[in-house]
Design a protein around this motif. Structure first.
Motif, PDB file in Angstrom:
ATOM      1  N   MET A 360       0.828  -1.198   0.000  1.00 56.28           N
ATOM      2  CA  MET A 360       0.000   0.000   0.000  1.00 56.28           C
ATOM      3  C   MET A 360       0.865   1.251   0.000  1.00 56.28           C
ATOM      4  SD  MET A 360      -2.690  -1.287   2.922  1.00 56.28           S
ATOM      5  CE  MET A 360      -1.390  -1.710   4.086  1.00 56.28           C
ATOM      6  N   GLN A 361       0.403   2.277  -0.653  1.00 57.74           N
ATOM      7  CA  GLN A 361       1.061   3.579  -0.637  1.00 57.74           C
ATOM      8  C   GLN A 361       0.019   4.678  -0.485  1.00 57.74           C
ATOM      9  OE1 GLN A 361       3.748   4.333  -3.905  1.00 57.74           O
ATOM     10  NE2 GLN A 361       4.951   2.482  -3.547  1.00 57.74           N
ATOM     11  N   THR A 362       0.439   5.788   0.105  1.00 55.53           N
ATOM     12  CA  THR A 362      -0.406   6.976   0.202  1.00 55.53           C
ATOM     13  C   THR A 362       0.245   8.091  -0.602  1.00 55.53           C
ATOM     14  OG1 THR A 362      -1.208   6.365   2.400  1.00 55.53           O
ATOM     15  CG2 THR A 362      -1.445   8.662   1.751  1.00 55.53           C
ATOM     16  N   TRP A 363      -0.514   8.641  -1.541  1.00 53.15           N
ATOM     17  CA  TRP A 363      -0.046   9.765  -2.352  1.00 53.15           C
ATOM     18  C   TRP A 363      -0.832  11.006  -1.954  1.00 53.15           C
ATOM     19  CZ3 TRP A 363      -0.214   7.327  -7.981  1.00 53.15           C
ATOM     20  CH2 TRP A 363       0.658   6.233  -8.023  1.00 53.15           C
ATOM     21  N   ALA A 364      -0.195  12.162  -2.068  1.00 58.54           N
ATOM     22  CA  ALA A 364      -0.858  13.414  -1.694  1.00 58.54           C
ATOM     23  C   ALA A 364      -0.889  14.389  -2.862  1.00 58.54           C
ATOM     24  CB  ALA A 364      -0.161  14.061  -0.494  1.00 58.54           C
ATOM     25  N   ILE A 365      -2.056  14.986  -3.080  1.00 57.43           N
ATOM     26  CA  ILE A 365      -2.209  16.060  -4.051  1.00 57.43           C
ATOM     27  C   ILE A 365      -1.670  17.333  -3.410  1.00 57.43           C
ATOM     28  CG2 ILE A 365      -3.866  17.424  -5.385  1.00 57.43           C
ATOM     29  CD1 ILE A 365      -3.687  14.566  -6.343  1.00 57.43           C
ATOM     30  N   PRO A 366      -0.834  18.115  -4.089  1.00 55.23           N
ATOM     31  CA  PRO A 366      -0.244  19.313  -3.476  1.00 55.23           C
ATOM     32  C   PRO A 366      -1.210  20.491  -3.412  1.00 55.23           C
ATOM     33  CG  PRO A 366       0.494  19.126  -5.738  1.00 55.23           C
ATOM     34  CD  PRO A 366      -0.331  17.904  -5.464  1.00 55.23           C
ATOM     35  N   ARG A 367      -2.325  20.297  -2.761  1.00 53.93           N
ATOM     36  CA  ARG A 367      -3.304  21.356  -2.552  1.00 53.93           C
ATOM     37  C   ARG A 367      -3.895  21.215  -1.156  1.00 53.93           C
ATOM     38  NH1 ARG A 367      -1.018  22.851  -6.319  1.00 53.93           N
ATOM     39  NH2 ARG A 367      -1.782  23.782  -8.266  1.00 53.93           N
ATOM     40  N   PHE A 368      -4.247  22.353  -0.552  1.00 47.24           N
ATOM     41  CA  PHE A 368      -4.814  22.368   0.789  1.00 47.24           C
ATOM     42  C   PHE A 368      -6.336  22.422   0.708  1.00 47.24           C
ATOM     43  CE2 PHE A 368      -0.544  23.968   1.015  1.00 47.24           C
ATOM     44  CZ  PHE A 368      -0.032  23.393   2.166  1.00 47.24           C
ATOM     45  N   SER A 369      -6.999  22.140   1.819  1.00 48.05           N
ATOM     46  CA  SER A 369      -8.457  22.051   1.823  1.00 48.05           C
ATOM     47  C   SER A 369      -9.120  23.309   1.276  1.00 48.05           C
ATOM     48  CB  SER A 369      -8.966  21.767   3.243  1.00 48.05           C
ATOM     49  OG  SER A 369      -8.600  20.472   3.661  1.00 48.05           O
ATOM     50  N   PHE A 370      -8.624  24.480   1.685  1.00 49.04           N
ATOM     51  CA  PHE A 370      -9.290  25.708   1.260  1.00 49.04           C
ATOM     52  C   PHE A 370      -9.213  25.891  -0.253  1.00 49.04           C
ATOM     53  CE2 PHE A 370      -4.954  27.269   1.437  1.00 49.04           C
ATOM     54  CZ  PHE A 370      -4.903  28.256   0.458  1.00 49.04           C
ATOM     55  N   GLN A 371      -8.186  25.310  -0.890  1.00 49.39           N
ATOM     56  CA  GLN A 371      -8.052  25.465  -2.336  1.00 49.39           C
ATOM     57  C   GLN A 371      -9.086  24.638  -3.096  1.00 49.39           C
ATOM     58  OE1 GLN A 371      -3.794  24.492  -2.069  1.00 49.39           O
ATOM     59  NE2 GLN A 371      -3.368  26.401  -3.151  1.00 49.39           N
ATOM     60  N   TYR A 372      -9.616  23.587  -2.465  1.00 48.38           N
ATOM     61  CA  TYR A 372     -10.655  22.784  -3.097  1.00 48.38           C
ATOM     62  C   TYR A 372     -11.973  23.566  -3.203  1.00 48.38           C
ATOM     63  CZ  TYR A 372      -7.911  18.473  -3.052  1.00 48.38           C
ATOM     64  OH  TYR A 372      -6.954  17.504  -3.287  1.00 48.38           O
ATOM     65  N   GLU A 373     -12.105  24.618  -2.396  1.00 46.78           N
ATOM     66  CA  GLU A 373     -13.323  25.434  -2.422  1.00 46.78           C
ATOM     67  C   GLU A 373     -13.237  26.556  -3.454  1.00 46.78           C
ATOM     68  OE1 GLU A 373     -15.911  24.559  -0.613  1.00 46.78           O
ATOM     69  OE2 GLU A 373     -14.779  22.918   0.308  1.00 46.78           O
ATOM     70  N   LEU A 374     -12.066  26.732  -4.059  1.00 46.09           N
ATOM     71  CA  LEU A 374     -11.888  27.813  -5.029  1.00 46.09           C
ATOM     72  C   LEU A 374     -12.210  27.302  -6.429  1.00 46.09           C
ATOM     73  CD1 LEU A 374      -8.464  29.172  -3.683  1.00 46.09           C
ATOM     74  CD2 LEU A 374     -10.765  29.996  -3.127  1.00 46.09           C
ATOM     75  N   PRO A 375     -13.229  27.858  -7.092  1.00 43.07           N
ATOM     76  CA  PRO A 375     -13.623  27.359  -8.423  1.00 43.07           C
ATOM     77  C   PRO A 375     -12.485  27.349  -9.433  1.00 43.07           C
ATOM     78  CG  PRO A 375     -15.297  28.841  -7.530  1.00 43.07           C
ATOM     79  CD  PRO A 375     -14.109  28.933  -6.611  1.00 43.07           C
ATOM     80  N   TRP A 376     -11.599  28.339  -9.378  1.00 44.89           N
ATOM     81  CA  TRP A 376     -10.522  28.411 -10.367  1.00 44.89           C
ATOM     82  C   TRP A 376      -9.410  27.392 -10.115  1.00 44.89           C
ATOM     83  CZ3 TRP A 376      -5.757  29.865  -8.326  1.00 44.89           C
ATOM     84  CH2 TRP A 376      -5.781  30.477  -7.074  1.00 44.89           C
ATOM     85  N   GLN A 377      -9.461  26.689  -8.974  1.00 41.40           N
ATOM     86  CA  GLN A 377      -8.466  25.658  -8.687  1.00 41.40           C
ATOM     87  C   GLN A 377      -8.943  24.263  -9.088  1.00 41.40           C
ATOM     88  OE1 GLN A 377      -5.393  25.246  -7.420  1.00 41.40           O
ATOM     89  NE2 GLN A 377      -4.836  27.349  -6.971  1.00 41.40           N
ATOM     90  N   ARG A 378     -10.240  24.121  -9.356  1.00 41.56           N
ATOM     91  CA  ARG A 378     -10.801  22.783  -9.535  1.00 41.56           C
ATOM     92  C   ARG A 378     -10.242  22.058 -10.753  1.00 41.56           C
ATOM     93  NH1 ARG A 378     -17.113  24.089  -7.800  1.00 41.56           N
ATOM     94  NH2 ARG A 378     -16.642  24.375  -5.570  1.00 41.56           N
ATOM     95  N   ALA A 379     -10.054  22.776 -11.849  1.00 41.24           N
ATOM     96  CA  ALA A 379      -9.530  22.125 -13.057  1.00 41.24           C
ATOM     97  C   ALA A 379      -8.140  21.562 -12.801  1.00 41.24           C
ATOM     98  CB  ALA A 379      -9.504  23.125 -14.216  1.00 41.24           C
ATOM     99  N   LYS A 380      -7.308  22.331 -12.100  1.00 33.57           N
ATOM    100  CA  LYS A 380      -5.948  21.876 -11.808  1.00 33.57           C
ATOM    101  C   LYS A 380      -5.956  20.694 -10.857  1.00 33.57           C
ATOM    102  CE  LYS A 380      -1.482  22.093 -12.101  1.00 33.57           C
ATOM    103  NZ  LYS A 380      -0.793  21.734 -13.364  1.00 33.57           N
ATOM    104  N   ILE A 381      -6.829  20.733  -9.850  1.00 29.67           N
ATOM    105  CA  ILE A 381      -6.917  19.622  -8.899  1.00 29.67           C
ATOM    106  C   ILE A 381      -7.381  18.360  -9.614  1.00 29.67           C
ATOM    107  CG2 ILE A 381      -8.161  18.749  -6.883  1.00 29.67           C
ATOM    108  CD1 ILE A 381      -8.177  21.647  -5.822  1.00 29.67           C
ATOM    109  N   ASN A 382      -8.386  18.482 -10.462  1.00 27.47           N
ATOM    110  CA  ASN A 382      -8.846  17.325 -11.231  1.00 27.47           C
ATOM    111  C   ASN A 382      -7.750  16.779 -12.130  1.00 27.47           C
ATOM    112  OD1 ASN A 382     -11.520  16.648 -10.472  1.00 27.47           O
ATOM    113  ND2 ASN A 382     -12.299  18.467 -11.504  1.00 27.47           N
TER     114      ASN A 382
END
Length: 618
Positions: A360-382
């Motif tokens: 098993m491995q755990t990978w992390a997306i380099p974004r913080f919780s508050f950035q998931y609430e920003l509409p302009w960040q969603r495309a990059k997070i996806n």
């Protein structure tokens, strides 16, 4: 602790705990006061620089800890294919004690030892003397002292404490009982005392020598090989004057070989060099690629959570996440990390674990919780998430589970977006909401007739509401918007069990994101708050019972666990993470994402069968 603790085992300031740094306070205060108040010609810059030097040593060691953990989580060049545990992290938590000891010595020497104050920046004679004395007497004396410490009497009382760590981290190098550390400290001060007595000391050589010791100590205790082959090809005799992590690793596994400090020359001279040193070095460089069976995709939460990650501060990562007051003192560095992470970072490996043969491995997306609430960040997070899924697919991973906000309905429809874009995926996408719902349902006390559901409606709350209605439990909802959303999902024959209510006077609350403090204050005394969300509610009431977010205790056979998952206790995983593991163990071929829910009882029984146990209160 050594197997039979001897004289001077404990450090003098051990009982001070986190307040042990007060030991240096008088010296630091005197140093600053003296520099500020004395006339220009009498100011001692070398004394003033002691504190910055100690801070540099602390940072230097922390850099090694973080880089080593990053490498061992992702690298195929690990030397020992095992992990560490919480016991080792706790045992090695006092690695900074040796910095306090060193700092006290430097301050005392500067104040009372002739020739140890008002030092010049550079002295060539002192540099040469330090190199010669370290290469000769220090390395020679250390070799024989180290061999003596392996005599059963001294080993049981002192050195066994260090050897409790079979799989080493850089900072394992300085984990010794106080009495043993005094021995090493005495050896390392031989060059410093020699320079002081001959008036050849300098600011540069003291800082450089101490940094050299820290560098080599940390390098030798990494659990991955990082010394390049071309160094030894360019200068073959280097193998006698510079050890490698694989060379010293054999000392921790074989115990009776490779005693050298930093120079293997004495091991070759006295016949204690392990015959497999070179073959292990070659094998470590070649590496052994490991394909994870399961990947859990997570992300940092608050800005301060970067210090809690396994790659951050080891002692903090080994405890449930909680913001510390001193984080506010380093806010510029925190924001710098946030900026760099947002601008340049890519998905990174946080940790690796093993459950029997399951990797098993755990990978992390380099974004913080508050950035998931920003509409302009969603495309990059996806984009990050889709790339991680693609990489998992390419290496042959069986299951990838989406943790925290990586499966947000607003972001990607609980992962359905990636399946729509890649319909032929072999890696199974699991959002884990079925197991989370099962945990919530099984956390409700038997005999409960009514519950109050409050919080942002989610896939988990849908599943819980339907399951409870089928059992005849009345689900009360106080917000009309939430009621209307739940009603759309409720089968007609159970619709009467979903009630729009105005009363908060119920003893069992199922709560999600959006629960307000004033609502909690309206709950009767003794109310049981059971979260169905990824994030825990704020604890407002002391007279009520708060359950954990859906989570389970892991079986004892799970290896390499030494960091807590966010706010959860030790050896506990979130339901969303466990769901991916169970999915792989069972060999289920379906995806669990979008609106799809698996059979709740089937998932729950499989989870218990594999040794996972529910966690309720924390």
């Amino acid at each position: 602790m050594a197997s039979k603790p001897g004289f001077l085992t404990q450090w003098p300031w051990q009982k001070l705990g986190a307040y042990k740094y007060v030991v240096l306070t008088p010296w630091v205060a005197h140093s600053i006061y003296s520099y500020v108040t004395k006339p220009e010609g009498e100011k001692d810059l070398s004394n003033l620089l002691i504190l910055p030097f100690l801070i540099w040593r602390w940072l230097h060691n922390q850099i090694w800890i973080s880089l080593s953990r990053f490498q061992t989580a992702r690298s195929k060049h690990r030397i020992i294919q095992k992990g560490i545990d919480y016991e080792q992290v706790d045992r090695e938590g006092n690695w900074d004690d040796q910095i306090l000891l060193n700092g006290s010595f430097l301050y005392l020497s500067s104040m009372f030892l002739p020739g140890a104050n008002h030092l010049p920046f550079w002295n060539t004679k002192g540099v040469v003397m330090t190199i010669l004395i370290h290469t000769g007497p220090v390395e020679f004396l250390y070799y024989w002292a180290h061999r003596a410490l392996h005599h059963h009497y001294l080993y049981a009382r002192y050195h066994s404490h260090h050897h409790s760590s079979i799989v080493t981290e850089p900072i394992t190098s300085v984990i010794h009982p106080f009495g043993e550390h005094l021995l090493y400290f005495t050896l390392f001060t031989i060059p410093l005392i020699s320079m002081t007595s001959t008036r050849t000391s300098s600011i540069f050589i003291i800082a450089a020598y101490e940094t050299y010791i820290d560098f080599m100590n940390n390098l030798g205790h990494c659990n991955f090989e990082l010394v390049p082959k071309w160094l030894f090809q360019l200068f073959p005799p280097l193998k006698y004057i510079m050890y490698t992590p694989s060379f010293h690793s054999l000392h921790h596994t074989q115990f009776r070989t490779n005693y050298a400090l930093f120079m293997p020359f004495y091991d070759y001279l006295y016949g204690t060099a392990d015959k497999s040193s070179e073959s292990l070095y070659e094998a470590s460089h070649e590496g052994r690629k490991e394909t994870p069976d399961v990947v859990h995709l997570t992300h940092p939460t608050t800005l301060d959570s970067i210090y809690h990650l396994r790659l951050g501060f080891a002692s903090l990562a080994s405890k449930p996440y909680a913001s510390k007051w001193y984080f506010s003192l380093i806010w510029p560095f925190t924001w710098l990390c946030t900026f760099l992470t947002t601008a340049f970072a890519s998905t990174f490996t946080v940790e690796r674990n093993r459950l029997d043969t399951l990797k098993m491995q755990t990978w992390a997306i380099p974004r913080f919780s508050f950035q998931y609430e920003l509409p302009w960040q969603r495309a990059k997070i996806n984009e990050f998430i889709e790339k991680a899924i693609t990489e998992a697919e390419q290496v042959g991973t069986k299951v990838i589970s989406l943790g925290l906000l990586n499966q947000s309905e607003e972001l990607n429809e609980n992962g359905e977006l990636y399946l729509q874009k890649n319909p032929k995926l072999k890696v199974r996408i699991v959002d884990g909401n079925t197991l989370a719902a099962a945990l919530v349902i099984n956390s409700i006390p038997e005999g409960t007739k009514q519950v109050l559901m409050r919080g942002r409606v989610s896939k988990v709350s849908y599943a819980v509401a339907v399951a409870l209605s089928q059992k005849g439990v009345q689900v009360n909802v106080v917000q009309r918007e939430e009621y209307e959303k739940l009603k759309l999902q409720m089968p007609a024959k159970f619709a009467t069990h979903l009630v729009l209510s105005t009363s908060y006077d119920l003893q069992t609350w199922l709560v999600g994101d959006g629960l307000r403090d004033e609502e909690q204050r309206r709950a009767p005394k003794g109310t049981r708050f059971v979260p169905f969300s990824q994030f825990p509610p704020k604890r407002v009431r002391r007279d009520c019972v708060y359950h954990s977010t859906p989570a389970l205790r892991v079986p004892k056979s799970v290896e390499d666990m030494h960091a807590c998952e966010n706010w959860l206790p030790r050896r506990v995983m979130s339901a969303w993470r466990v769901a991916g593991i169970v999915h792989a163990l069972e060999g289920w071929e379906t995806h669990e994402c979008g609106n799809k829910l698996m059979d709740v009882d089937k998932v729950w029984n499989a989870t218990l069968r594999h040794g996972f146990l529910p966690l309720t209160q924390v």
